[in-house]
Design a protein around this motif. Structure first.
Motif: not given
Length: 421
Positions: A199-205, A221-226, A233-235, A258-260
């Motif tokens: 998630k830190k990489t995504l927020m950096h981008i 599929g059933c895999s998660i993106i993050l 990072g929060t919403i 994001f932010g649990k």
């Protein structure tokens, strides 16, 4: 139309170079290379084509002759003795595929602004090294503006080495590191499909690309993106990175990253530019997901299209037992002051067995004065009349709305007494 047919019309040889270039753009890479055989005038035209796509499923071994290249980027040809014959054939074909890419890049003379690399499977270690070489070669030219990569491997740091990039499409891959820098700062489109990253990489981008207008983060599929192993990072922080966002397609369960999953009462910044919102795998039984949907709608005063792809929930699912009806009612009450004055199209894929799902659809109809199209996914028989009776009482606020249903991917209008609603 193949390369040979292009020359049958004598006028093509007299066309301006930019027109010939546009014609070559429309051809597969194999046909582009074959145009070098048409005539002396066409021998090197293919080396200046700025749009290049290497798709493994369309690759032919004979596209480049390995014996013809004098200058070659190194390709590891070593295979283990234990490799089976079928695996050996795959490895040889993959070797030829990369060799063709290297030969093309070495012979190419002009700028490449649009580059696609699509591979069906992956040897993660070897392929990552090869992709690294390809990306480094492209980044040195510093001309690529649109990049598409589909490969089941961990992408190297060289993916961040593009200064001019405006559109980035990644699928079926991973980014398992946080970049120490971000050289592409001009992204307007970012599409991530079945991509795993921190998630830190995504927020950096996102934080380094404030011009971003289109963001897609979905999985098939059933895999998660993050990954959910970092607390960065929060919403609110996510949307603060998207000040100009116009198109947003999101797997709704990723809000848990994001932010649990805590949904704020309101966003710190209004999404005034957002026109298209699509939430995948939506479920009203998950209260924080529903709260997230309401939050985005209330924060998007200029929304023109809303698409919800609902997740089927079996009646024995624990979500039915844990569903908080009071919290759902409170969230619906929070929608009472919304007014979707620009919403033109609303689409929801749903079996409509759940009464509260239908209640939300009716709310959107009542709050959208210029709505022109409502598309409903219906998956059980004889639902048309029941749905229409429920949706048209009370009547929608827009007198122009048409209600369309679809089963098995085929659209058809619902009708009552011959009138299409």
């Amino acid at each position: 139309m193949n390369a040979q047919r292009l020359l049958l019309d004598g006028t093509i040889t007299t066309l301006p170079s930019n027109i010939i270039e546009n014609i070559l753009w429309l051809l597969p890479i194999e046909e582009i290379v074959r145009t070098s055989l048409l005539s002396k005038e066409w021998r090197y035209n293919w080396t200046k084509v700025p749009k290049v796509a290497f798709i493994e499923d369309l690759f032919h071994d004979s596209m480049f002759d390995e014996s013809s290249g004098e200058n070659q980027l190194p390709v590891d040809q070593g295979f283990e003795e234990s490799t089976s014959e079928s695996e050996m054939q795959k490895m040889i074909r993959r070797h030829k595929f990369f060799y063709a890419i290297y030969q093309f890049l070495l012979l190419h003379q002009g700028p490449i602004v649009d580059f696609t690399l699509s591979m069906r499977s992956s040897d993660a270690t070897n392929d990552c090294a090869e992709i690294d070489q390809i990306l480094l070669h492209l980044s040195r030219k510093n001309t690529v503006k649109k990049l598409r990569l589909s490969s089941m491997c961990d992408l190297p740091l060289s993916i961040f080495s593009f200064h001019q990039l405006t559109e980035l499409y990644l699928s079926d891959c991973s980014i398992c590191h946080v970049p120490p820098f971000n050289r592409f700062r001009s992204l307007t489109t970012l599409c991530l499909k079945d991509v795993r990253m921190y998630k830190k990489t995504l927020m950096h981008i996102l934080s380094n690309n404030p011009l971003l207008k289109s963001l897609t983060m979905v999985t098939d599929g059933c895999s998660i993106i993050l990954t959910r192993n970092d607390e960065y990072g929060t919403i609110n922080e996510l949307f603060q990175c998207l000040p100009l966002i116009e198109y947003l397609s999101f797997y709704v369960w990723d809000i848990e990253s994001f932010g649990k999953g805590v949904v704020p009462r309101e966003l710190a910044t209004s999404l005034v530019h957002l026109k298209f919102l699509q939430l995948e795998r939506m479920c009203f039984l998950e209260n924080n997901w529903f709260q997230f949907l309401v939050l985005i709608i209330k924060s998007s005063p200029n929304l023109e299209k809303l698409t919800l792809k609902m997740m089927f929930v079996d009646t024995e699912d624990e979500r039915w037992l844990d569903f908080d009806h009071d919290l759902y009612s409170a969230t619906m009450q929070a929608c009472s002051d919304i007014w979707l004055e620009h919403l033109i199209e609303f689409e929801i894929e749903e079996d409509f067995n759940a009464e509260h799902d239908l209640e939300f659809v009716k709310l959107i109809l009542a709050k959208s004065p210029v709505l022109k199209k409502l598309r409903l996914g219906v998956y059980y028989k004889d639902a048309d009349l029941k749905l229409l009776e429920a949706l048209l009482s009370p009547p929608p606020s827009s007198p122009m709305v048409q209600i369309f249903g679809f089963r098995g991917g085929k659209d058809h209008p619902f009708e009552i007494d011959g009138v299409i609603y």
